[in-house]
Write a protein that holds these residues in place. Structure first.
Motif, PDB file in Angstrom:
ATOM      1  N   ASN A 154      31.825  38.906  31.620  1.00  0.00           N
ATOM      2  CA  ASN A 154      32.600  37.675  31.779  1.00  0.00           C
ATOM      3  C   ASN A 154      33.639  37.911  32.868  1.00  0.00           C
ATOM      4  O   ASN A 154      33.929  39.048  33.251  1.00  0.00           O
ATOM      5  CB  ASN A 154      33.248  37.239  30.463  1.00  0.00           C
ATOM      6  N   GLU A 155      34.185  36.845  33.388  1.00  0.00           N
ATOM      7  CA  GLU A 155      35.028  36.926  34.576  1.00  0.00           C
ATOM      8  C   GLU A 155      36.249  37.809  34.379  1.00  0.00           C
ATOM      9  O   GLU A 155      36.623  38.573  35.273  1.00  0.00           O
ATOM     10  CB  GLU A 155      35.454  35.513  34.980  1.00  0.00           C
ATOM     11  N   LYS A 156      36.871  37.755  33.217  1.00  0.00           N
ATOM     12  CA  LYS A 156      38.079  38.554  32.988  1.00  0.00           C
ATOM     13  C   LYS A 156      37.778  40.043  33.040  1.00  0.00           C
ATOM     14  O   LYS A 156      38.508  40.825  33.657  1.00  0.00           O
ATOM     15  CB  LYS A 156      38.701  38.181  31.638  1.00  0.00           C
ATOM     16  N   VAL A 157      36.691  40.452  32.375  1.00  0.00           N
ATOM     17  CA  VAL A 157      36.329  41.866  32.358  1.00  0.00           C
ATOM     18  C   VAL A 157      35.939  42.331  33.756  1.00  0.00           C
ATOM     19  O   VAL A 157      36.336  43.414  34.214  1.00  0.00           O
ATOM     20  CB  VAL A 157      35.182  42.115  31.363  1.00  0.00           C
ATOM     21  N   LEU A 158      35.165  41.518  34.451  1.00  0.00           N
ATOM     22  CA  LEU A 158      34.718  41.892  35.789  1.00  0.00           C
ATOM     23  C   LEU A 158      35.875  41.930  36.779  1.00  0.00           C
ATOM     24  O   LEU A 158      35.879  42.760  37.699  1.00  0.00           O
ATOM     25  CB  LEU A 158      33.628  40.928  36.254  1.00  0.00           C
ATOM     26  N   ASP A 159      36.862  41.069  36.598  1.00  0.00           N
ATOM     27  CA  ASP A 159      38.058  41.135  37.440  1.00  0.00           C
ATOM     28  C   ASP A 159      38.779  42.466  37.252  1.00  0.00           C
ATOM     29  O   ASP A 159      39.263  43.074  38.222  1.00  0.00           O
ATOM     30  CB  ASP A 159      39.017  39.983  37.099  1.00  0.00           C
ATOM     31  N   ILE A 160      38.870  42.912  35.992  1.00  0.00           N
ATOM     32  CA  ILE A 160      39.502  44.206  35.715  1.00  0.00           C
ATOM     33  C   ILE A 160      38.713  45.326  36.381  1.00  0.00           C
ATOM     34  O   ILE A 160      39.277  46.208  37.029  1.00  0.00           O
ATOM     35  CB  ILE A 160      39.595  44.449  34.194  1.00  0.00           C
ATOM     36  N   LEU A 161      37.383  45.283  36.255  1.00  0.00           N
ATOM     37  CA  LEU A 161      36.546  46.327  36.838  1.00  0.00           C
ATOM     38  C   LEU A 161      36.749  46.407  38.349  1.00  0.00           C
ATOM     39  O   LEU A 161      36.867  47.507  38.910  1.00  0.00           O
ATOM     40  CB  LEU A 161      35.076  46.062  36.509  1.00  0.00           C
ATOM     41  N   GLU A 162      36.798  45.260  39.028  1.00  0.00           N
ATOM     42  CA  GLU A 162      36.903  45.264  40.486  1.00  0.00           C
ATOM     43  C   GLU A 162      38.205  45.899  40.970  1.00  0.00           C
ATOM     44  O   GLU A 162      38.272  46.377  42.104  1.00  0.00           O
ATOM     45  CB  GLU A 162      36.765  43.842  41.028  1.00  0.00           C
ATOM     46  N   LYS A 163      39.222  45.937  40.128  1.00  0.00           N
ATOM     47  CA  LYS A 163      40.480  46.584  40.515  1.00  0.00           C
ATOM     48  C   LYS A 163      40.288  48.089  40.734  1.00  0.00           C
ATOM     49  O   LYS A 163      41.102  48.720  41.400  1.00  0.00           O
ATOM     50  CB  LYS A 163      41.549  46.344  39.451  1.00  0.00           C
ATOM     51  N   TYR A 164      39.236  48.632  40.130  1.00  0.00           N
ATOM     52  CA  TYR A 164      38.997  50.070  40.208  1.00  0.00           C
ATOM     53  C   TYR A 164      37.894  50.402  41.220  1.00  0.00           C
ATOM     54  O   TYR A 164      37.411  51.523  41.258  1.00  0.00           O
ATOM     55  CB  TYR A 164      38.648  50.619  38.828  1.00  0.00           C
ATOM     56  N   ARG A 165      37.526  49.436  42.055  1.00  0.00           N
ATOM     57  CA  ARG A 165      36.469  49.629  43.048  1.00  0.00           C
ATOM     58  C   ARG A 165      36.894  50.661  44.080  1.00  0.00           C
ATOM     59  O   ARG A 165      37.986  50.577  44.650  1.00  0.00           O
ATOM     60  CB  ARG A 165      36.163  48.292  43.733  1.00  0.00           C
ATOM     61  N   ILE A 166      36.037  51.643  44.352  1.00  0.00           N
ATOM     62  CA  ILE A 166      36.328  52.641  45.383  1.00  0.00           C
ATOM     63  C   ILE A 166      35.255  52.686  46.458  1.00  0.00           C
ATOM     64  O   ILE A 166      35.461  53.294  47.502  1.00  0.00           O
ATOM     65  CB  ILE A 166      36.492  54.058  44.780  1.00  0.00           C
ATOM     66  N   GLY A 167      34.108  52.058  46.227  1.00  0.00           N
ATOM     67  CA  GLY A 167      33.068  52.120  47.237  1.00  0.00           C
ATOM     68  C   GLY A 167      31.802  51.397  46.835  1.00  0.00           C
ATOM     69  O   GLY A 167      31.765  50.663  45.842  1.00  0.00           O
TER      70      GLY A 167
END
Length: 564
Positions: A162-175
């Motif tokens: 869901n959008e909220k969880v995926l928004d949190i995940l994208e904050k930790y994107r490194i590559g």
């Protein structure tokens, strides 16, 4: 001069400003040498012999400053493009983002512990989630994906998508993940929910995979026993397919000389059938009201994550005595129950209940194979569901596969790291699940089912409207009164109760109630509150009982209406 410029720009909230804020320490270093580098020529010409060394140093420092500034600008430009790409693609979760470094799956696999950092992949993205692990509401289950892809796990725990969880995940994107390794992350077994049963279209989903849904509120009060197809559904994993010819209930543990394996026919034919009517309520019932006050983690349940049914099967106490157990064996502290539904690591959904409750014949625990005099449906536990009257729904384990008599509670995530209540001031940085007891019975509860929130009503000839709802309390405590108000709680009218003729401390079914409520024209707020046989009441508002998991929500229920 340069430092002042950076500070002025950094006050603006933009991608550029964010990067310049990170650049400020570097500019500060350069600015340290600025007075030397930018002195006037006349100052130096006064005494060339004295100043020539300083002048040479100034030239070198000026050149160094320029080189450092150029390198910083190149770094800034690259990071600006990367961050802008992330901002532009925030809705394209897990997609390839130009400008980010690429990693192979082999590189990702090396980061599978706190010490080495925890990396995971989702679709084409690579994420360093180390700093999120302690905040994960699923506890250490997040470690199942450490050093690998979360995609296969999220096919099972699809609530993550869901959008909220995926928004949190994208904050930790490194590559990005190397394109040639993408096939290694894709689920191989197809859709694990494709064999789930069909559901009644009236059910209102709170999540689709796994399926969780509640019936419309007005349907609840139409039947004292909720029809099977309209009973609320709470699943944590895909509904298992059980071959009845191979099904066996395993029983083992303290106090037994050997383990046992009983078939469905054994349970039907070797033990008297016992029936009990009990409501089952999700710990998250009415969580949506907590979410309105302050965000929590969990499904946004309304007030209908509760239903009432007649359950029939073999008494747990009868079955355990048949296996040779002394029900008074003090070595047994907990009775553990495992379902046949399993997570990606092969671990079953599990729960446990204190032995002094589970082994007490008066508690009426049964191994149910019928629901409302019909074969128990797949969504509700076919072929066997533990029915623990008065206990939170999470412990009424469906698709029961194993019973363990133990001196400790279940190690299941849902027993040890979920379904627990906390103080309103506890957050995900301070929570300690080990210090809170697992929820067993639930507090007193009630809700208005009719009229609906926002409904426009007409008064009858006596100046009244009809209000209907349900009330229930855990632990077998009977509802003794329901108070209803038409003016926001200033005045109260006692409702008429419809309930079983059962003892005050052994009533497990819910109470339906109704009242002809005097009311004035205009906008009004209806309120209900229930009192149980221990004279427990409901709290007036949500804030004092708010908790980070949104469980045990039982504040006065409010409905706003317009009366003509």
């Amino acid at each position: 001069m340069a430092l002042n410029l950076v500070r002025k720009v950094a006050k603006k909230q933009s991608t550029t400003a964010i990067l310049l804020k990170r650049w400020t320490p570097l500019v500060s270093l350069c600015a340290h040498f600025e007075p030397i580098a930018f002195r006037s020529k006349s100052d130096h010409s006064k005494n060339w012999r004295v100043n020539r060394k300083e002048w040479g140093k100034s030239v070198l420092l000026t050149s160094g400053t320029a080189l450092i500034s150029y390198a910083a600008y190149k770094w800034y430009a690259q990071r600006r493009d990367t961050l802008q790409a992330l901002e532009l693609n925030h809705s394209k979760y897990g997609e390839h983002i130009p400008g980010l470094k690429s990693y192979s799956m082999e590189e990702v696999s090396k980061h599978s512990s706190i010490e080495k950092r925890i990396w995971v992949t989702f679709k084409n993205g690579v994420y360093d989630v180390t700093d999120f692990v302690h905040e994960h509401p699923g506890g250490d289950n997040i470690m199942m994906g450490a050093g690998g892809a979360v995609d296969p796990f999220w096919e099972l725990y699809a609530v993550h998508k869901n959008e909220k969880v995926l928004d949190i995940l994208e904050k930790y994107r490194i590559g990005n993940l190397n394109a040639e390794d993408r096939h290694l992350t894709e689920p191989q077994a197809g859709n694990p929910y494709s064999t789930d049963p069909r559901r009644h279209p009236a059910l209102q989903p709170r999540s689709v995979t796994p399926f969780n849904a509640e019936p419309p509120l007005e349907i609840l009060v139409k039947n004292f026993r909720t029809p099977n197809e309209l009973f609320f559904v709470r699943n944590h994993l895909p509904v298992p397919i059980v071959d009845i010819n191979e099904y066996k209930l395993e029983i083992e543990g303290i106090g037994l000389k050997k383990s046992f394996a009983l078939t469905l026919n054994d349970l039907k034919n070797k033990f008297p059938k016992h029936s009990v009517t009990t409501a089952i309520q999700c710990a998250g019932n009415r969580r949506s009201e907590m979410i309105e006050y302050k965000e929590v983690r969990g499904l946004s349940w309304g007030p209908a994550a509760i239903s009432n049914a007649k359950w029939s099967g073999a008494r747990l106490s009868d079955v355990l005595k048949y296996c040779g157990l002394d029900l008074n064996d003090e070595r047994i502290k907990h009775v553990q129950f495992d379902g046949l539904d399993q997570d990606p690591a092969g671990q079953p959904y599990g729960a446990s209940i204190p032995a002094d409750i589970a082994l007490d014949p008066k508690s009426q625990f049964i191994l149910a194979y019928e629901m409302n005099d019909e074969e128990i449906p797949r969504d509700h536990g076919f072929p066997i569901r533990l029915i623990a009257p008065g206990i939170v729904g999470a412990r009424n384990v469906k698709w029961l596969g194993r019973i363990v008599l133990s001196d400790e509670e279940s190690h299941s995530h849902w027993q040890r790291n979920d379904y627990k209540g906390f103080s309103p001031n506890v957050d995900w940085d301070t929570v300690d699940f080990d210090k809170a007891p697992a929820i067993q019975d639930l507090p007193v509860q009630s809700a208005i089912c009719k009229p609906a929130n926002g409904e426009v009503l007409r008064r009858d000839k006596n100046g009244c409207i009809k209000v209907e709802g349900y009330a229930w309390s855990g632990g077998g405590r009977k509802i003794v009164r329901v108070d209803v108000s038409a003016d926001g709680g200033k005045n109260w009218t006692v409702a008429n109760l419809k309930q079983e003729a059962t003892p005050l401390n052994r009533t497990y079914s819910w109470t339906l109630w109704e009242v002809n409520l005097p009311i004035k024209e205009g906008n009004a707020q209806l309120i209900c509150k229930a009192i149980d046989s221990a004279y427990n009441g409901q709290p007036e508002t949500v804030p004092p009982i708010w908790n980070l998991r949104g469980v045990l929500s039982n504040a006065w229920h409010r409905v706003n209406v317009q009366v003509e």
